[in-house]
Design a protein around this motif. Sequence first.
Motif, PDB file in Angstrom:
ATOM      1  N   LEU A  13     -14.778   2.474  28.156  1.00 55.97           N
ATOM      2  CA  LEU A  13     -16.097   2.796  27.603  1.00 55.97           C
ATOM      3  C   LEU A  13     -16.002   3.971  26.650  1.00 55.97           C
ATOM      4  O   LEU A  13     -16.592   3.960  25.562  1.00 55.97           O
ATOM      5  CB  LEU A  13     -17.080   3.108  28.734  1.00 55.97           C
ATOM      6  CG  LEU A  13     -17.269   2.027  29.804  1.00 55.97           C
ATOM      7  CD1 LEU A  13     -18.344   2.466  30.799  1.00 55.97           C
ATOM      8  CD2 LEU A  13     -17.622   0.696  29.180  1.00 55.97           C
ATOM      9  N   GLU A  14     -15.264   5.004  27.028  1.00 58.48           N
ATOM     10  CA  GLU A  14     -15.100   6.186  26.165  1.00 58.48           C
ATOM     11  C   GLU A  14     -14.356   5.823  24.884  1.00 58.48           C
ATOM     12  O   GLU A  14     -14.583   6.417  23.830  1.00 58.48           O
ATOM     13  CB  GLU A  14     -14.329   7.264  26.921  1.00 58.48           C
ATOM     14  CG  GLU A  14     -15.059   7.826  28.122  1.00 58.48           C
ATOM     15  CD  GLU A  14     -14.153   8.662  29.016  1.00 58.48           C
ATOM     16  OE1 GLU A  14     -14.683   9.485  29.779  1.00 58.48           O
ATOM     17  OE2 GLU A  14     -12.906   8.485  28.954  1.00 58.48           O
TER      18      GLU A  14
ATOM     19  N   VAL B 244     -17.300 -11.015  38.224  1.00 59.19           N
ATOM     20  CA  VAL B 244     -15.895 -11.096  38.647  1.00 59.19           C
ATOM     21  C   VAL B 244     -15.362  -9.689  38.896  1.00 59.19           C
ATOM     22  O   VAL B 244     -15.402  -8.837  37.993  1.00 59.19           O
ATOM     23  CB  VAL B 244     -15.039 -11.798  37.569  1.00 59.19           C
ATOM     24  CG1 VAL B 244     -13.566 -11.840  38.003  1.00 59.19           C
ATOM     25  CG2 VAL B 244     -15.565 -13.201  37.303  1.00 59.19           C
ATOM     26  N   PRO B 245     -14.879  -9.395  40.098  1.00 62.51           N
ATOM     27  CA  PRO B 245     -14.314  -8.061  40.354  1.00 62.51           C
ATOM     28  C   PRO B 245     -12.985  -7.875  39.624  1.00 62.51           C
ATOM     29  O   PRO B 245     -12.235  -8.830  39.424  1.00 62.51           O
ATOM     30  CB  PRO B 245     -14.117  -8.046  41.875  1.00 62.51           C
ATOM     31  CG  PRO B 245     -13.979  -9.479  42.267  1.00 62.51           C
ATOM     32  CD  PRO B 245     -14.821 -10.263  41.304  1.00 62.51           C
ATOM     33  N   PHE B 246     -12.707  -6.646  39.193  1.00 64.52           N
ATOM     34  CA  PHE B 246     -11.411  -6.336  38.584  1.00 64.52           C
ATOM     35  C   PHE B 246     -11.065  -4.885  38.869  1.00 64.52           C
ATOM     36  O   PHE B 246     -11.937  -4.072  39.207  1.00 64.52           O
ATOM     37  CB  PHE B 246     -11.401  -6.632  37.077  1.00 64.52           C
ATOM     38  CG  PHE B 246     -12.407  -5.857  36.261  1.00 64.52           C
ATOM     39  CD1 PHE B 246     -12.096  -4.596  35.754  1.00 64.52           C
ATOM     40  CD2 PHE B 246     -13.656  -6.393  35.983  1.00 64.52           C
ATOM     41  CE1 PHE B 246     -13.009  -3.882  34.993  1.00 64.52           C
ATOM     42  CE2 PHE B 246     -14.583  -5.689  35.218  1.00 64.52           C
ATOM     43  CZ  PHE B 246     -14.261  -4.436  34.719  1.00 64.52           C
TER      44      PHE B 246
ATOM     45  N   ALA C  13     -15.479   2.097  38.943  1.00 62.33           N
ATOM     46  CA  ALA C  13     -15.460   3.365  38.200  1.00 62.33           C
ATOM     47  C   ALA C  13     -16.181   3.225  36.867  1.00 62.33           C
ATOM     48  O   ALA C  13     -16.918   4.132  36.444  1.00 62.33           O
ATOM     49  CB  ALA C  13     -14.017   3.811  37.984  1.00 62.33           C
ATOM     50  N   LEU C  14     -16.004   2.090  36.189  1.00 60.88           N
ATOM     51  CA  LEU C  14     -16.680   1.879  34.909  1.00 60.88           C
ATOM     52  C   LEU C  14     -18.186   1.763  35.087  1.00 60.88           C
ATOM     53  O   LEU C  14     -18.963   2.290  34.274  1.00 60.88           O
ATOM     54  CB  LEU C  14     -16.136   0.613  34.233  1.00 60.88           C
ATOM     55  CG  LEU C  14     -14.709   0.671  33.694  1.00 60.88           C
ATOM     56  CD1 LEU C  14     -14.323  -0.659  33.058  1.00 60.88           C
ATOM     57  CD2 LEU C  14     -14.552   1.797  32.675  1.00 60.88           C
ATOM     58  N   GLU C  15     -18.617   1.079  36.147  1.00 64.82           N
ATOM     59  CA  GLU C  15     -20.056   0.939  36.375  1.00 64.82           C
ATOM     60  C   GLU C  15     -20.701   2.290  36.661  1.00 64.82           C
ATOM     61  O   GLU C  15     -21.811   2.574  36.192  1.00 64.82           O
ATOM     62  CB  GLU C  15     -20.303  -0.053  37.517  1.00 64.82           C
ATOM     63  CG  GLU C  15     -19.992  -1.499  37.117  1.00 64.82           C
ATOM     64  CD  GLU C  15     -20.092  -2.463  38.278  1.00 64.82           C
ATOM     65  OE1 GLU C  15     -19.934  -2.024  39.440  1.00 64.82           O
ATOM     66  OE2 GLU C  15     -20.309  -3.670  38.020  1.00 64.82           O
TER      67      GLU C  15
ATOM     68  N   LYS D  98     -24.010   6.942  34.510  1.00 67.29           N
ATOM     69  CA  LYS D  98     -24.171   8.381  34.301  1.00 67.29           C
ATOM     70  C   LYS D  98     -24.229   8.760  32.827  1.00 67.29           C
ATOM     71  O   LYS D  98     -24.740   9.827  32.476  1.00 67.29           O
ATOM     72  CB  LYS D  98     -23.021   9.137  34.973  1.00 67.29           C
ATOM     73  CG  LYS D  98     -23.038   9.101  36.494  1.00 67.29           C
ATOM     74  CD  LYS D  98     -21.871   9.891  37.059  1.00 67.29           C
ATOM     75  CE  LYS D  98     -21.879   9.903  38.585  1.00 67.29           C
ATOM     76  NZ  LYS D  98     -20.711  10.649  39.137  1.00 67.29           N
ATOM     77  N   GLY D  99     -23.688   7.921  31.964  1.00 70.86           N
ATOM     78  CA  GLY D  99     -23.598   8.267  30.547  1.00 70.86           C
ATOM     79  C   GLY D  99     -22.236   8.847  30.218  1.00 70.86           C
ATOM     80  O   GLY D  99     -21.617   9.504  31.052  1.00 70.86           O
ATOM     81  N   LEU D 100     -21.781   8.610  29.005  1.00 70.97           N
ATOM     82  CA  LEU D 100     -20.445   9.039  28.596  1.00 70.97           C
ATOM     83  C   LEU D 100     -20.431  10.531  28.270  1.00 70.97           C
ATOM     84  O   LEU D 100     -21.217  10.992  27.449  1.00 70.97           O
ATOM     85  CB  LEU D 100     -19.974   8.234  27.385  1.00 70.97           C
ATOM     86  CG  LEU D 100     -19.889   6.714  27.565  1.00 70.97           C
ATOM     87  CD1 LEU D 100     -19.383   6.054  26.297  1.00 70.97           C
ATOM     88  CD2 LEU D 100     -18.996   6.363  28.750  1.00 70.97           C
ATOM     89  N   ARG D 101     -19.517  11.255  28.906  1.00 66.03           N
ATOM     90  CA  ARG D 101     -19.380  12.685  28.637  1.00 66.03           C
ATOM     91  C   ARG D 101     -18.422  12.967  27.478  1.00 66.03           C
ATOM     92  O   ARG D 101     -18.275  14.104  27.041  1.00 66.03           O
ATOM     93  CB  ARG D 101     -18.876  13.410  29.896  1.00 66.03           C
ATOM     94  CG  ARG D 101     -19.895  13.452  31.035  1.00 66.03           C
ATOM     95  CD  ARG D 101     -21.183  14.134  30.569  1.00 66.03           C
ATOM     96  NE  ARG D 101     -22.102  14.459  31.651  1.00 66.03           N
ATOM     97  CZ  ARG D 101     -23.067  13.669  32.098  1.00 66.03           C
ATOM     98  NH1 ARG D 101     -23.230  12.461  31.558  1.00 66.03           N
ATOM     99  NH2 ARG D 101     -23.864  14.050  33.073  1.00 66.03           N
ATOM    100  N   ARG D 102     -17.775  11.952  26.981  1.00 67.69           N
ATOM    101  CA  ARG D 102     -16.945  12.094  25.776  1.00 67.69           C
ATOM    102  C   ARG D 102     -16.818  10.731  25.118  1.00 67.69           C
ATOM    103  O   ARG D 102     -17.047   9.694  25.742  1.00 67.69           O
ATOM    104  CB  ARG D 102     -15.568  12.680  26.094  1.00 67.69           C
ATOM    105  CG  ARG D 102     -14.763  11.906  27.079  1.00 67.69           C
ATOM    106  CD  ARG D 102     -13.539  12.684  27.525  1.00 67.69           C
ATOM    107  NE  ARG D 102     -12.700  11.848  28.351  1.00 67.69           N
ATOM    108  CZ  ARG D 102     -11.428  11.604  28.113  1.00 67.69           C
ATOM    109  NH1 ARG D 102     -10.846  12.164  27.065  1.00 67.69           N
ATOM    110  NH2 ARG D 102     -10.724  10.822  28.898  1.00 67.69           N
TER     111      ARG D 102
END
Length: 506
Positions: free
Chosen positions: A379-380, A393-395, A400-402, A407-411
């Motif tokens: 995502l970052e 589908v789990p991976f 952690a990505l969800e 929370k929103g990207l801190r960088r």
Amino acid sequence: LPLSTSRGTGSFTPDHKPLMGEAPELRGFYLGCGFNSAGMMLGGGCGQELAHWIVHGRPEKDMYSYDIRRFHPLLTDHRRWVRERSHESYAKNYSVVFPHDEPLAGRNMRTDPLHEELLARGCVFQERQGWERPGWFTPQGTAPVLQYDYYGAYGNRAHRDYAYGRLLGDEYTFDFPPHHDVIKKECLACRGAAAVFNMSYFGKFYLVGLDAKKAADWLFSADVSRPPGDGYYLAVGGAVAQHNWAHISAVLQDEKFRCQLINSSEDLGMISVQGPASRAILQEVLDADLSNEAFPFSTHKLLRAAGHLVRAMRLSFVGELGWELHVPRPACVPVYQAVMTAGAKHGLVNAGYRAIDSLSIEKGYRHWHADLRPDDSPLEAGLAFTCKLKSDVPFLGREALEKQRAKGLRRRLLCFTVDEKVPMFGLEAIWRNGQVVGHIRRADFGFTIDKTLAYGYIRDPSGGPVSLDFVKSGDYALERMGVTYPAQAHLKSPFDPDNKRVKGIY
């Protein structure tokens, strides 16, 4: 931890970096050694990260450069390679590290079938995990890598008039290298006509077995399900192939998937033909219709090339119309020669990884451990499209990505361009509205847009999420050697942002 002193015996590893992490040969056995007489300097931080590694299965910070899995067993089992490279790492202990330096020790350990063919055409090679891969092509004749001379030590005679060493020495600069214009010609030929890249050093793995689909779904964040789904072919950059092999093997073991990973890296070559003329060239070599309708982007077929069975993939790491040919080792030379013969009237040129570095950063394609590290997220890095988050589908890493998305990207990774023609190489400070908000991970010169390009992650100094408004509202500058240069931030690649060229639209 043992402390290094100025006297006594010191250990030196082949790349002057410690050996840390879980041994791939023995699960649960961890290493923390090989500190190259820098134990007092590195011991505290490395000890903390190793403890986290043991408890959680991975370090908290980016420790990839120290990870024992970076070395291929073919190298670590070879006494000459260990002896020569360890000596050179000691001899260059206090040397300035220049951007384009290459080792002189432990060379020609792993060569692909096109090595002699390209050497005769002026190839200047780079070394990556023992492989000799094309760096660039000099018009000054041949520059073979000679047997290591130990810099004249231990009774060895130092090489005289060493062409390869001289070319390396010419690049000991933090300015544009003297071969800048040669690499420019390779890049512009690829953009204007076509270039052939020998990428045979890539790792080539087959993931096969009853649970191959389950394993692929878990291992890869993207949706790679394809009929019939009984096996997968993986092509991995040669410098990181062993690390990928060890990681995938560990996951297969931990999850008890009933499948296996087969290593065919030494059995196959990889020839990539890229550029607007690539279709016309390869249409003379391959026995298939290469039109957009018959052979869409990101598909592959088993075809005949000059009479030899090859796997053709329509892919590009330079942002052009092009195909990769995955070729059985005995067929590499005749297939390459057929491509060069067909390309002669179309302006086809040989090109190396220095050109790939420039072309790929111009297109915004990410490099492992430069734009992407173990402590970065998709995502970052602007790679959310590679994650099947819209499916159920789990991976590995999905949770952690969800959480991060909620929370929103801190960088966030941004592209920067600098109008002034100044070389940058990475680690330059990123300034936004008079405050440092990050540093450059990777930089190069883009010859098509005629500007310096750089990629780096930025943060909001207040600690809040890095929104698109935050990105767009800033005035940016990049600091190189104490001098700041105005820079423009881009959310998309400044070159072909609509991806028309890879679709064959020129």
